[in-house]
Design an enzyme around this catalytic site. Structure first.
Site, PDB file in Angstrom:
ATOM      1  CG  ASP A 155       6.797   5.121   6.018  1.00 48.94           C
ATOM      2  OD1 ASP A 155       7.367   6.450   5.579  1.00 48.94           O
ATOM      3  OD2 ASP A 155       6.534   4.956   7.081  1.00 48.94           O
TER       4      ASP A 155
ATOM      5  CD  GLU B 177       0.134  -0.222   3.734  1.00 46.78           C
ATOM      6  OE1 GLU B 177       1.241  -1.146   2.632  1.00 46.78           O
ATOM      7  OE2 GLU B 177      -0.073  -0.552   4.975  1.00 46.78           O
ATOM      8  CB  VAL B 178       2.611   3.128   2.022  1.00 45.22           C
ATOM      9  CG1 VAL B 178       2.577   2.370   3.331  1.00 45.22           C
ATOM     10  CG2 VAL B 178       2.794   4.914   1.755  1.00 45.22           C
TER      11      VAL B 178
ATOM     12  CE  LYS C 162       3.468   7.411   4.219  1.00 39.92           C
ATOM     13  NZ  LYS C 162       3.467   7.236   6.422  1.00 39.92           N
TER      14      LYS C 162
ATOM     15  CE1 TYR D 213      -3.284   3.673   2.061  1.00 36.80           C
ATOM     16  CE2 TYR D 213      -2.269   3.309   3.342  1.00 36.80           C
ATOM     17  CZ  TYR D 213      -1.929   3.903   2.351  1.00 36.80           C
ATOM     18  OH  TYR D 213      -1.562   4.118   1.870  1.00 36.80           O
ATOM     19  N   PRO D 214      -8.245   3.125   5.245  1.00 34.78           N
ATOM     20  CG  PRO D 214      -9.761   2.886   2.808  1.00 34.78           C
ATOM     21  CD  PRO D 214      -8.510   3.382   3.260  1.00 34.78           C
TER      22      PRO D 214
END
Length: 188
Positions: free
Chosen positions: A99, A96-97, A127, A155-156
């Site tokens: 970082d 998802e990310v 990021k 995140y949801p």
């Protein structure tokens, strides 16, 4: 107080759909999607809607409640038993990310033991900050859904109150919270 970003499910789905168009148009013709869990599970599944490739998952952890992030992730679930889907294949690794790139670097390093032919990476969010690792040469393609500032993303799928999360996302998604509130509302 800290700044946090909240994206709606629709925003995230659209980010992935847009990236899928780029991935499909690229010369990286991968054989399998490999999701890094927990955060990469949902983006990988949404991506699969557009690319229709087999999806397998690994699970790594850097975070543990009430402890600072670990410098080295540890394996919760690995690809044991499915190497025939990885060895000699082109793998698209999804998270998802990006970082600090710690988790991605660890996953790629461990994945090399499975001898994939080629590795591509897709992250929903990158990021904009210095990373602790560079991608090795075996990573031939890197796809990014969206570059974001260096702030925490709620995140949801981590929200305990999805209605509040979605309302915050609809109001622009940038919020200021104290850390106690954040821990109560999200599992991070």
């Amino acid at each position: 107080m800290s700044t946090r970003l909240r994206f709606s499910y629709a925003d995230l789905h659209q980010t992935i759909a847009d990236a899928a168009t780029e991935i499909i148009a690229s010369d990286f013709q991968f054989d399998v999607i490999l999701a890094i869990g927990g955060g990469g599970f949902i983006p990988a599944r949404i991506l699969r809607t557009y690319v229709e490739k087999p999806l397998i998952a690994i699970s790594l952890a850097r975070y543990h409640p009430d402890e600072p992030p670990s410098d080295v992730p540890h394996k919760l679930q690995w690809v044991d038993g499915v190497n025939n889907m990885i060895t000699g294949k082109r793998v698209l690794l999804v998270d998802e990310v990006d970082d600090e790139r710690t988790t991605l670097a660890f996953a790629i390093g461990e994945l090399m033991a499975e001898q994939p032919a080629e590795i591509g990476v897709f992250v929903m969010h990158n990021k904009l900050k210095p990373k602790k690792a560079e991608y090795p040469d075996v990573v031939s393609h890197v796809f990014v859904g969206r570059d974001i500032e260096d702030v925490w993303v709620d995140y949801p799928w981590d929200a305990r109150d999805i209605r509040q999360h979605e309302a915050d996302a609809a109001a622009g998604g940038v919020i200021e919270v104290n850390e106690d509130e954040a821990k109560a509302a999200y599992r991070n």
